[in-house]
Write a protein that holds these residues in place. Structure first.
Motif, PDB file in Angstrom:
ATOM      1  N   ARG A  75       0.879  -1.172   0.000  1.00  0.00           N
ATOM      2  CA  ARG A  75       0.000   0.000   0.000  1.00  0.00           C
ATOM      3  C   ARG A  75       0.908   1.210   0.000  1.00  0.00           C
ATOM      4  N   SER A  97      -1.848   6.255   1.091  1.00  0.00           N
ATOM      5  CA  SER A  97      -3.121   5.598   1.367  1.00  0.00           C
ATOM      6  C   SER A  97      -3.222   5.065   2.788  1.00  0.00           C
ATOM      7  N   GLY A 150      -3.976  -3.934   0.841  1.00  0.00           N
ATOM      8  CA  GLY A 150      -3.016  -3.992  -0.263  1.00  0.00           C
ATOM      9  C   GLY A 150      -3.112  -5.273  -1.071  1.00  0.00           C
ATOM     10  N   LEU A 174      -5.304  -4.966  -5.868  1.00  0.00           N
ATOM     11  CA  LEU A 174      -4.696  -4.971  -7.194  1.00  0.00           C
ATOM     12  C   LEU A 174      -3.982  -6.301  -7.472  1.00  0.00           C
TER      13      LEU A 174
HETATM   14  N1  LIG Z   1      -7.406   4.514  -7.959  1.00  0.00           N
HETATM   15  C1  LIG Z   1      -6.298   4.716  -7.223  1.00  0.00           C
HETATM   16  N2  LIG Z   1      -5.804   5.964  -7.004  1.00  0.00           N
HETATM   17  C2  LIG Z   1      -4.703   6.151  -6.280  1.00  0.00           C
HETATM   18  N3  LIG Z   1      -3.980   5.159  -5.709  1.00  0.00           N
HETATM   19  C3  LIG Z   1      -4.421   3.911  -5.858  1.00  0.00           C
HETATM   20  C4  LIG Z   1      -5.585   3.609  -6.637  1.00  0.00           C
HETATM   21  N4  LIG Z   1      -5.761   2.285  -6.646  1.00  0.00           N
HETATM   22  C5  LIG Z   1      -4.770   1.765  -5.893  1.00  0.00           C
HETATM   23  N5  LIG Z   1      -3.949   2.726  -5.428  1.00  0.00           N
HETATM   24  C6  LIG Z   1      -2.741   2.535  -4.615  1.00  0.00           C
HETATM   25  O1  LIG Z   1      -2.315   1.191  -4.737  1.00  0.00           O
HETATM   26  C7  LIG Z   1      -2.278   0.562  -3.466  1.00  0.00           C
HETATM   27  C8  LIG Z   1      -2.660  -0.895  -3.600  1.00  0.00           C
HETATM   28  O2  LIG Z   1      -4.026  -1.020  -3.956  1.00  0.00           O
HETATM   29  P1  LIG Z   1      -4.806  -2.320  -3.573  1.00  0.00           P
HETATM   30  O3  LIG Z   1      -3.953  -3.463  -3.984  1.00  0.00           O
HETATM   31  O4  LIG Z   1      -6.159  -2.249  -4.138  1.00  0.00           O
HETATM   32  O5  LIG Z   1      -4.822  -2.314  -2.011  1.00  0.00           O
HETATM   33  P2  LIG Z   1      -5.751  -1.500  -1.022  1.00  0.00           P
HETATM   34  O6  LIG Z   1      -6.865  -0.937  -1.816  1.00  0.00           O
HETATM   35  O7  LIG Z   1      -6.176  -2.518  -0.056  1.00  0.00           O
HETATM   36  O8  LIG Z   1      -4.871  -0.468  -0.435  1.00  0.00           O
HETATM   37  C9  LIG Z   1      -3.223   1.337  -2.651  1.00  0.00           C
HETATM   38  O9  LIG Z   1      -2.898   1.249  -1.300  1.00  0.00           O
HETATM   39  C10 LIG Z   1      -3.031   2.747  -3.158  1.00  0.00           C
HETATM   40  O10 LIG Z   1      -1.879   3.318  -2.548  1.00  0.00           O
END
Ligand SMILES: Nc1ncnc2c1ncn2[C@@H]1O[C@H](COP(=O)(O)OP(=O)(O)O)[C@@H](O)[C@H]1O
Ligand SMILES: [Mg+2]
Length: 466
Positions: free
Chosen positions: A412, A416, A423, A426
């Protein structure tokens, strides 16, 4: 010596042997053909000489009878056995004239061409093949005319000598070549074996050195190295996950433990007890959610092939996700825009996994977009690059340097910290993409993030979804 024995056992050496054998067979065949052609020519000339000689003697016999014939034969035959052989003999086989000491046994004077083996005193009495014809003359006298086939014998001898030389050379050169080739190949294979042994001994960073020749062994080495890279990458990924799981689980588990311990110590107040238990259940739910997400990713990664795949309309999927996240977006003051073509955008895939991936992308967009922003959900038909599902927002986006990193589990970004999540979102999208042969591309939406799930080109039009 043991190296030589190992060499001889290689398949390359056996191949070299085979090729030597083929070459030798070709040599033998060519020489045999040359011999056949030349021998036929030599035979023709010998036969012509014999026929001319017979004509001449017949002429003399017709004109001057037996005495004339005897004189000519005596004239024409020297004391030694030349290439032409004559003999006039009495009916009992006593020589009268000619260069042959006696009438050959079992030669009948019946005007038929015959093959004889005559001892040639000029060549240590060695047998010379002779074509001969014998005639019966007046009064039972007999005449023998023959031509020695020495030329033919000489030719055969020369061809045999050349064949021996050429075969010997072919054999020696072929074997030397075989040894050289197999030694080179074996060395390269030994390098591969050595690397494999060191890897088995524990160092996964070992790589097969390339010879730089670009041959099939080099390509094999390059592929092995590629495989090792992939394995090392997977191992590193696994280690990272184990570390992350251990790390991520410790905090909530410790928290849970403290809370339960404190509740047990305080006792007494049932309200406080109930609150502590309710909070603990929530904590457990969060932990279970993380495990579910991890399992989902592992499942998507472990599956392969198209088992369980069915046509999925990306347009319908985008609409459903928009409906699902509509209320949350509205509450956060974000507008959702849907861009979906009228005709279906069909891909072959797992409906459940694709819905989960799309939901994760939408969840991120809602989470990271500030009030007043907008999210767009789109399904793009195949325009040459393959169909795609696109989720874009007007949030802070992800810096280019972090776009690879955020796909890893538990990663992450610092920005965020304040938002909920583990995290894993994605990571699941990435695993689902790989399961479908699709690519997850994160782009700058200027401002914001555009996540594109690009599916492989369909080629054939996919069947319409039911
Ligand atoms: N739409 C977005 N805009 C900005 N940052 C994002 C976005 N999507 C993901 N991120 C960044 O990518 C990181 C990993 O996302 P994700 O794997 O979905 O984990 P989570 O949502 O649980 O934090 C997030 O913590 C964030 O920092
Ligand atoms: Mg997320």
């Amino acid at each position: 010596v043991s190296e030589l024995r190992a060499l001889v056992r290689t398949s390359w050496f056996r191949l070299a042997l085979l090729s030597v054998a083929v070459q030798a067979a070709v040599v033998v065949f060519v020489l045999a053909a040359v011999y056949q052609l030349t021998a036929a020519d030599v035979d023709r000339r010998t036969d012509a000489a014999l026929a001319a000689e017979i004509d001449l003697l017949a002429d003399e016999y017709a004109r001057r009878g037996l005495p004339g014939l005897v004189r000519v034969v005596a004239d024409r035959s020297g004391s030694e056995l030349g290439s032409l052989i004559y003999l006039v003999a009495t009916p009992r086989g006593q020589p009268v004239a000619g260069n042959l000491s006696h009438w050959p046994a079992d030669l009948r004077a019946d005007r038929r061409p015959a093959m004889l083996q005559l001892a040639d005193p000029a060549r240590d009495g060695r047998a010379v093949p002779v074509s001969a014809i014998a005639f019966t003359l007046t009064g039972g006298y007999r005449l023998l005319v023959g031509v020695a086939r020495t030329e033919r014998v000489e030719l055969q001898r020369r061809i045999e000598t050349s064949a021996a030389w050429i075969l010997g050379l072919t054999l020696v050169l072929g074997l030397a070549g075989g040894v050289l080739v197999s030694r080179r190949a074996m060395r390269q294979v030994e390098r591969i074996n050595g690397t494999a042994a060191r890897i088995v001994a524990g160092d996964l960073r070992e790589r097969v050195p390339l010879a730089g020749t670009g041959d099939e062994l080099d390509r094999l080495a390059r592929n092995l190295n590629g495989m090792l890279d992939r394995i090392e990458h997977l191992m590193a990924g696994m280690r990272q996950v184990t570390d992350a799981v251990a790390h991520d689980m410790r905090t909530p588990l410790t928290r849970l433990r403290t809370r339960l311990e404190r509740a047990a110590a305080e006792g007494g107040d049932p309200d406080a007890m109930r609150r502590a238990l309710e909070e603990s259940v929530e904590e457990c739910d969060r932990l279970l959610a993380v495990f579910r997400a991890l399992l989902g990713i592992a499942e998507a990664e472990a599956a392969s092939g198209e088992a369980g795949f069915a046509p999925v309309d990306l347009g319908r999927l985008a609409e459903e996700i928009a409906d699902l996240y509509g209320p949350a977006a509205e509450e956060a003051g974000i507008s959702i825009h849907l861009r979906v073509p009228v005709e279906p955008v069909a891909v072959l895939g797992s409906r459940e996994l694709l819905a989960q991936a799309a939901a994760n992308l939408a969840d991120n967009a809602v989470k990271h977009t500030p009030r007043g922003g907008r999210i767009s959900l789109a399904a793009e038909p195949d325009r040459g690059e393959g169909p795609a599902l696109v989720v874009a927002d007007t949030g802070p986006g992800i810096p280019e340097a972090d776009r690879g990193r955020v796909l890893q589990r538990f990663v992450r970004l610092d920005a965020s910290r304040g938002t909920p999540g583990h995290g894993l979102g994605l990571s699941l999208v990435e695993a689902v993409a790989r399961r479908h042969g699709a690519r997850l591309v994160l782009e700058d939406a200027g401002p914001g993030l555009r996540a594109v799930l690009r599916f492989p080109r369909t080629g054939r039009p996919p069947p319409p979804p039911p």
